[in-house]
Enzyme design. Structure first.
Site, PDB file in Angstrom:
ATOM      1  N   GLY A   1       3.437 -20.130 -20.878  1.00  0.00           N
ATOM      2  CA  GLY A   1       3.790 -20.200 -22.291  1.00  0.00           C
ATOM      3  C   GLY A   1       5.280 -20.305 -22.522  1.00  0.00           C
ATOM      4  N   ASN A   2       6.070 -19.859 -21.538  1.00  0.00           N
ATOM      5  CA  ASN A   2       7.527 -19.947 -21.703  1.00  0.00           C
ATOM      6  C   ASN A   2       8.036 -21.383 -21.579  1.00  0.00           C
ATOM      7  OD1 ASN A   2       7.123 -20.222 -18.994  1.00  0.00           O
ATOM      8  ND2 ASN A   2       8.350 -18.455 -18.385  1.00  0.00           N
TER       9      ASN A   2
ATOM     10  N   LYS B   1       1.002  -5.698 -16.874  1.00  0.00           N
ATOM     11  CA  LYS B   1       1.505  -6.904 -17.537  1.00  0.00           C
ATOM     12  C   LYS B   1       2.264  -6.540 -18.818  1.00  0.00           C
ATOM     13  CE  LYS B   1       1.211 -11.549 -17.832  1.00  0.00           C
ATOM     14  NZ  LYS B   1       1.656 -12.458 -16.787  1.00  0.00           N
TER      15      LYS B   1
ATOM     16  N   LYS C   1      -3.141 -16.933 -16.254  1.00  0.00           N
ATOM     17  CA  LYS C   1      -3.559 -18.332 -16.387  1.00  0.00           C
ATOM     18  C   LYS C   1      -3.653 -19.036 -15.046  1.00  0.00           C
ATOM     19  CE  LYS C   1       0.491 -20.822 -15.908  1.00  0.00           C
ATOM     20  NZ  LYS C   1       1.220 -19.775 -15.259  1.00  0.00           N
TER      21      LYS C   1
ATOM     22  N   LYS D   1       0.626 -17.204  -8.169  1.00  0.00           N
ATOM     23  CA  LYS D   1       0.444 -18.645  -7.977  1.00  0.00           C
ATOM     24  C   LYS D   1      -0.056 -18.954  -6.571  1.00  0.00           C
ATOM     25  CE  LYS D   1       3.713 -20.204 -11.466  1.00  0.00           C
ATOM     26  NZ  LYS D   1       3.658 -18.923 -12.166  1.00  0.00           N
TER      27      LYS D   1
END
Length: 318
Positions: A13-14, A131, A216, A278
């Site tokens: 989102g960044n 988070k 995500k 990731k």
């Protein structure tokens, strides 16, 4: 007729709301247009496209709005914040991609799917929230919210206190069949925004929203596996994965096998708060199915990564 290969494209989102801008609609639209140019490149290569985006800054802003209006409107739970920002970002990105395709004189349908993901109520993440989300609070306000709502808080030096939420792993994408149908019909699809809206299934079989944030990267990997994607592209803030990151010994990696990535992960090169998720989700995608290749890079390095001059490609074996 043979299906075109599928690319799952994931970014945070960044990318649309970085910390160094005011966050106006005009600024976000400009950044969305930049992201759409990359999506246009993927479609130009003949691939079908599924986009999974984060929403950390956007959900944080929604929580801040809720907090500021608490004397006038009832506050909303975190799953509602994820749903709201997914709709907002879906509109923003859909519009940007439609405009980019029109600029390229290419006709291709685009759609956003509000995506619900099932998580396990017994996931250890619920016992250890990590988070950070939402605004920064003073010590007094943080203590009050801890007592009133049971929110766990962490102190960020020099900035105040911040709520932390659980980040359980997604087990099932409840809207998977709809996404598959749309992709097969030729649509470019935005789905899994913010990692998806997290729910658990009760003993009676009912769905219940939970206060959590799904990563995500894990949702993108789950989509990529379930839909047999040929390529998973994961954007981050750095152009390449590196060993000894941020030290004089930093070694940028153009290519890794899954075995090498697993070894580097065990050796602590990819911390949980940055590159770790990731790499872990990448390994899950490659291990669980026919995942062929993952590219990790940044928007700035995208063109060079396509030419093999930057980015990091992770493959099943040598």
């Amino acid at each position: 007729m043979k299906k075109r290969r599928l690319t799952v494209f994931a970014f945070g989102g960044n990318a649309i709301l970085p910390a160094n801008i005011d966050g106006t609609q005009e600024e976000q639209e400009r950044l969305a247009a930049q992201a759409a140019r990359i999506m246009g490149d993927i479609l130009k290569g003949g691939s079908r496209l599924l986009v999974v985006h984060g929403n950390g800054p956007q959900a944080g802003n929604e929580l801040l709005r809720s907090e500021e209006a608490v004397t006038k409107l009832p506050p909303v739970t975190l799953d509602y914040c994820v749903a709201k920002t997914k709709g907002e970002m879906g509109y923003l990105l859909e519009k940007a991609l439609r405009n980019e395709l029109a600029r390229r004189k290419k006709s291709s349908p685009v759609v956003t799917v509000l995506t619900v993901v099932r998580v396990d109520a017994r996931d250890p993440a619920f016992r250890r929230p990590t988070k950070p989300i939402g605004p920064y609070y003073t010590r007094y306000r943080a203590r009050h919210l801890q007592q009133e709502k049971g929110w766990p808080m962490v102190e960020v030096e020099g900035r105040g206190f911040r709520r932390v939420a659980a980040s359980p792993k997604p087990l099932e994408i409840l809207d998977l069949a709809a996404v598959r149908l749309l992709l097969d019909a030729g649509y470019s699809v935005f789905a899994g925004g913010g990692g998806g809206i997290p729910v658990v299934r009760t003993r009676r079989g009912e769905l219940r929203g939970v206060e959590a944030v799904v990563d995500k990267d894990w949702t993108a990997a789950l989509f990529a596996h379930a839909l047999d994607a040929a390529w998973l592209v994961n954007f981050t803030e750095v152009p390449q994965v590196a060993l000894h990151f941020g030290t004089p010994r930093q070694e940028n990696l153009l290519r890794m096998t899954a075995r090498e990535a697993r070894r580097h992960l065990r050796e602590g090169h990819f911390p949980p708060g940055s590159m770790g998720p990731k790499i872990e989700s990448t390994l899950s995608f490659i291990r669980r199915g026919r995942g062929r290749e993952v590219l990790i890079t940044s928007a700035r390095a995208w063109k060079r990564a396509l030419r093999g001059q930057s980015g990091t490609r992770i493959v099943r074996s040598g």
